[in-house]
Motif scaffolding. Structure first.
Motif, PDB file in Angstrom:
ATOM      1  N   ARG A 134       3.473   0.200  -3.631  1.00 34.25           N
ATOM      2  CA  ARG A 134       3.143  -1.228  -3.626  1.00 34.25           C
ATOM      3  C   ARG A 134       3.150  -1.793  -2.224  1.00 34.25           C
ATOM      4  NH1 ARG A 134       6.947  -4.803  -6.553  1.00 34.25           N
ATOM      5  NH2 ARG A 134       8.597  -3.310  -6.017  1.00 34.25           N
ATOM      6  N   GLN A 135       2.421  -2.887  -2.041  1.00 35.04           N
ATOM      7  CA  GLN A 135       2.439  -3.667  -0.810  1.00 35.04           C
ATOM      8  C   GLN A 135       2.815  -5.098  -1.184  1.00 35.04           C
ATOM      9  OE1 GLN A 135       1.279  -2.478   2.678  1.00 35.04           O
ATOM     10  NE2 GLN A 135       2.247  -0.838   1.510  1.00 35.04           N
ATOM     11  N   THR A 136       3.905  -5.597  -0.624  1.00 37.88           N
ATOM     12  CA  THR A 136       4.394  -6.929  -0.961  1.00 37.88           C
ATOM     13  C   THR A 136       4.880  -7.629   0.304  1.00 37.88           C
ATOM     14  OG1 THR A 136       6.735  -6.308  -1.245  1.00 37.88           O
ATOM     15  CG2 THR A 136       5.272  -5.972  -3.152  1.00 37.88           C
ATOM     16  N   LEU A 137       5.260  -8.888   0.134  1.00 41.39           N
ATOM     17  CA  LEU A 137       6.018  -9.550   1.188  1.00 41.39           C
ATOM     18  C   LEU A 137       7.318  -8.778   1.388  1.00 41.39           C
ATOM     19  CD1 LEU A 137       6.686 -11.937   3.110  1.00 41.39           C
ATOM     20  CD2 LEU A 137       7.656 -13.109   1.114  1.00 41.39           C
ATOM     21  N   VAL A 138       7.649  -8.482   2.643  1.00 38.25           N
ATOM     22  CA  VAL A 138       8.878  -7.772   2.988  1.00 38.25           C
ATOM     23  C   VAL A 138       9.610  -8.601   4.042  1.00 38.25           C
ATOM     24  CG1 VAL A 138       9.835  -5.656   3.983  1.00 38.25           C
ATOM     25  CG2 VAL A 138       7.849  -5.520   2.484  1.00 38.25           C
ATOM     26  N   HIS A 139      10.875  -8.871   3.800  1.00 34.81           N
ATOM     27  CA  HIS A 139      11.669  -9.645   4.758  1.00 34.81           C
ATOM     28  C   HIS A 139      11.877  -8.857   6.047  1.00 34.81           C
ATOM     29  CE1 HIS A 139      15.348 -11.290   6.600  1.00 34.81           C
ATOM     30  NE2 HIS A 139      15.098 -12.421   5.947  1.00 34.81           N
ATOM     31  N   SER A 140      12.156  -7.577   5.925  1.00 35.21           N
ATOM     32  CA  SER A 140      12.314  -6.611   7.029  1.00 35.21           C
ATOM     33  C   SER A 140      13.672  -6.669   7.726  1.00 35.21           C
ATOM     34  CB  SER A 140      11.215  -6.760   8.099  1.00 35.21           C
ATOM     35  OG  SER A 140       9.963  -6.472   7.545  1.00 35.21           O
ATOM     36  N   ASP A 141      14.470  -7.715   7.502  1.00 36.39           N
ATOM     37  CA  ASP A 141      15.782  -7.800   8.144  1.00 36.39           C
ATOM     38  C   ASP A 141      16.814  -8.370   7.172  1.00 36.39           C
ATOM     39  OD1 ASP A 141      17.415  -7.280  10.307  1.00 36.39           O
ATOM     40  OD2 ASP A 141      17.010  -9.179  11.314  1.00 36.39           O
ATOM     41  N   PHE A 142      16.656  -8.002   5.892  1.00 38.17           N
ATOM     42  CA  PHE A 142      17.546  -8.488   4.835  1.00 38.17           C
ATOM     43  C   PHE A 142      18.828  -7.667   4.889  1.00 38.17           C
ATOM     44  CE2 PHE A 142      19.336  -8.962   0.672  1.00 38.17           C
ATOM     45  CZ  PHE A 142      18.931 -10.198   0.203  1.00 38.17           C
ATOM     46  N   ARG A 143      19.901  -8.264   5.397  1.00 37.29           N
ATOM     47  CA  ARG A 143      21.127  -7.499   5.637  1.00 37.29           C
ATOM     48  C   ARG A 143      22.306  -8.437   5.796  1.00 37.29           C
ATOM     49  NH1 ARG A 143      22.538  -8.122  10.899  1.00 37.29           N
ATOM     50  NH2 ARG A 143      20.929  -8.689  12.406  1.00 37.29           N
ATOM     51  N   THR A 144      23.501  -7.852   5.712  1.00 33.33           N
ATOM     52  CA  THR A 144      24.719  -8.581   6.030  1.00 33.33           C
ATOM     53  C   THR A 144      24.614  -9.116   7.462  1.00 33.33           C
ATOM     54  OG1 THR A 144      25.934  -7.048   4.625  1.00 33.33           O
ATOM     55  CG2 THR A 144      27.239  -8.432   6.091  1.00 33.33           C
ATOM     56  N   GLY A 145      24.938 -10.375   7.632  1.00 28.66           N
ATOM     57  CA  GLY A 145      24.760 -11.034   8.920  1.00 28.66           C
ATOM     58  C   GLY A 145      23.599 -12.000   8.891  1.00 28.66           C
ATOM     59  N   ASN A 146      22.633 -11.759   7.989  1.00 30.84           N
ATOM     60  CA  ASN A 146      21.516 -12.686   7.805  1.00 30.84           C
ATOM     61  C   ASN A 146      21.586 -13.379   6.453  1.00 30.84           C
ATOM     62  OD1 ASN A 146      20.415 -12.194  10.308  1.00 30.84           O
ATOM     63  ND2 ASN A 146      18.999 -10.626   9.592  1.00 30.84           N
ATOM     64  N   LEU A 147      22.782 -13.362   5.855  1.00 29.32           N
ATOM     65  CA  LEU A 147      23.010 -14.017   4.573  1.00 29.32           C
ATOM     66  C   LEU A 147      24.114 -15.053   4.743  1.00 29.32           C
ATOM     67  CD1 LEU A 147      23.185 -10.798   2.357  1.00 29.32           C
ATOM     68  CD2 LEU A 147      21.151 -12.193   2.807  1.00 29.32           C
ATOM     69  N   ILE A 148      23.930 -16.232   4.157  1.00 23.12           N
ATOM     70  CA  ILE A 148      25.007 -17.215   4.086  1.00 23.12           C
ATOM     71  C   ILE A 148      25.697 -17.034   2.745  1.00 23.12           C
ATOM     72  CG2 ILE A 148      25.625 -19.656   4.103  1.00 23.12           C
ATOM     73  CD1 ILE A 148      23.194 -20.233   5.783  1.00 23.12           C
ATOM     74  N   VAL A 149      27.008 -16.866   2.787  1.00 23.61           N
ATOM     75  CA  VAL A 149      27.777 -16.507   1.592  1.00 23.61           C
ATOM     76  C   VAL A 149      28.882 -17.519   1.350  1.00 23.61           C
ATOM     77  CG1 VAL A 149      29.243 -14.733   0.556  1.00 23.61           C
ATOM     78  CG2 VAL A 149      27.237 -14.063   1.909  1.00 23.61           C
ATOM     79  N   GLY A 150      29.043 -17.895   0.086  1.00 23.53           N
ATOM     80  CA  GLY A 150      30.164 -18.720  -0.344  1.00 23.53           C
ATOM     81  C   GLY A 150      31.015 -17.952  -1.333  1.00 23.53           C
ATOM     82  N   PRO A 151      32.039 -18.579  -1.890  1.00 27.73           N
ATOM     83  CA  PRO A 151      32.923 -17.879  -2.835  1.00 27.73           C
ATOM     84  C   PRO A 151      32.186 -17.296  -4.042  1.00 27.73           C
ATOM     85  CG  PRO A 151      33.907 -19.949  -2.140  1.00 27.73           C
ATOM     86  CD  PRO A 151      32.507 -19.947  -1.609  1.00 27.73           C
TER      87      PRO A 151
END
Length: 343
Positions: free
Chosen positions: A210-227
């Motif tokens: 498949r060919q789709t939209l790819v974020h390419s840098d989806f990783r810990t450090g680029n996520l905002i996390v709450g409880p």
């Protein structure tokens, strides 16, 4: 940026002009972190209350040896540009409209705003520091949910239609390998392990799929996390159209586990990630392709370390001590690369 008072006034004027919000700017401060953007936090104090906001601007990157910045284009020099600020904002708006927790864009700046290239988004509270995300006892419940949440979010990203995003680059695995091989060649740096890794990757390039939209840098450090888990996905500037398994591979890289033991981002299990992705997307996870992209992403990061370590200022001096230190870490992703291909 101009003087703080002038900047605050220009921000308030830009929000009136683009978003219809009236008020004055309070608490303007530059945030730490962010390798390619300048990020400012502030509040707009309006009659209806406070709006918690973020200003992001894209600064120039340091010069690299034997390589003018921007990357040349042509049959042999393929470009891997970061998205312009306006395209970055447009992408986040489209992704958010299709169920992805991307930042909510309030204003795309233009030359009349006097604030350089950038955009203003709502501010999402939460933690982004990788080591804290994978170790803080207060986020234990979040870590238990995040692998499945990541799978669901990635399914939404990969289902996002791209017809309204003509600026996105389309890269095959072979083209991406050519880009990174060329970037390494232009540094003049020679290393037997890097040469072998390039050869192995060339011999194992996946085809079809498949060919789709790819974020390419989806990783810990680029996520905002709450409880409760993942609240927002940041840093969309290298998104493109490509193999969706790439995003799963990047998320599983050891480098981005920040010392955490679990294979998914240092916080979760592959089984939870894969099951949630398949459930949300209706598509099977190709574990072999994920493993290829995990290995290739380690090679790319090793080359990225080399380039950062050799970065120079206009006068030829080292760009920064921090970048030199990053350069010395190239052996870590190389080690991970060889562990993956042997496994």
């Amino acid at each position: 940026m101009s003087e703080p008072h002038d900047t605050a006034a220009r921000l308030a004027a830009a929000l009136r002009r683009h978003a219809g919000l009236h008020g004055h700017v309070d608490g303007l401060r530059r945030l730490t972190g962010g390798a390619t953007k300048t990020t400012w936090s502030f509040d707009l104090v309006a009659p209806e209350g406070r709006h918690a906001l973020i200003l992001q601007q894209a600064p120039a990157l340091p010069a690299l040896p034997a390589s003018p910045d921007p990357v040349q284009s042509g049959p042999r020099r393929l470009a891997t540009p970061r998205l312009a600020a306006a395209d970055d904002a447009r992408l986040m708006t489209v992704a958010r409209a299709h169920g992805v927790p991307a930042p909510r864009v309030l204003a795309m700046l233009d030359v009349q705003d006097g604030l350089a290239s950038g955009y203003i988004t709502e501010r999402v509270e939460g933690e982004t520091l990788g080591r804290k995300l994978v170790n803080d006892p207060a986020l234990a419940a979040a870590r238990g949910a995040m692998a499945a949440q990541a799978g669901t979010i990635l399914a939404a990203i990969h289902a996002t239609p791209t017809q309204a995003l003509p600026f996105l680059q389309r890269l095959s695995p072979a083209q991406e390998l050519a880009v990174y091989g060329d970037l390494l060649e232009r540094t003049g740096f020679r290393h037997a392990a890097l040469a072998f890794a390039l050869q192995w990757t060339r011999q194992h390039l996946p085809t079809g799929g498949r060919q789709t939209l790819v974020h390419s840098d989806f990783r810990t450090g680029n996520l905002i996390v709450g409880p409760e888990g993942i609240r927002c996905v940041l840093d969309w500037e290298i998104a493109r159209i490509g193999d969706p398994m790439q995003d799963l591979g990047v998320l599983c890289m050891r480098t981005w586990r920040f010392g955490g033991t679990p294979e998914v981002g240092g916080f979760g299990a592959r089984a939870d990630l894969y099951a949630a992705y398949e459930r949300a997307s209706g598509m099977p996870v190709d574990a072999a392709r994920v493993r290829f992209w995990e290995a290739f992403s380690n090679l790319k990061w090793a080359i990225g370390c080399v380039r950062r370590g050799l970065s120079v200022r206009a006068d030829g001096s080292a760009a920064s001590l921090e970048l030199c230190a990053v350069g010395r870490r190239m052996e870590e992703p190389l080690w991970d690369f060889f562990q993956l291909i042997e496994g």
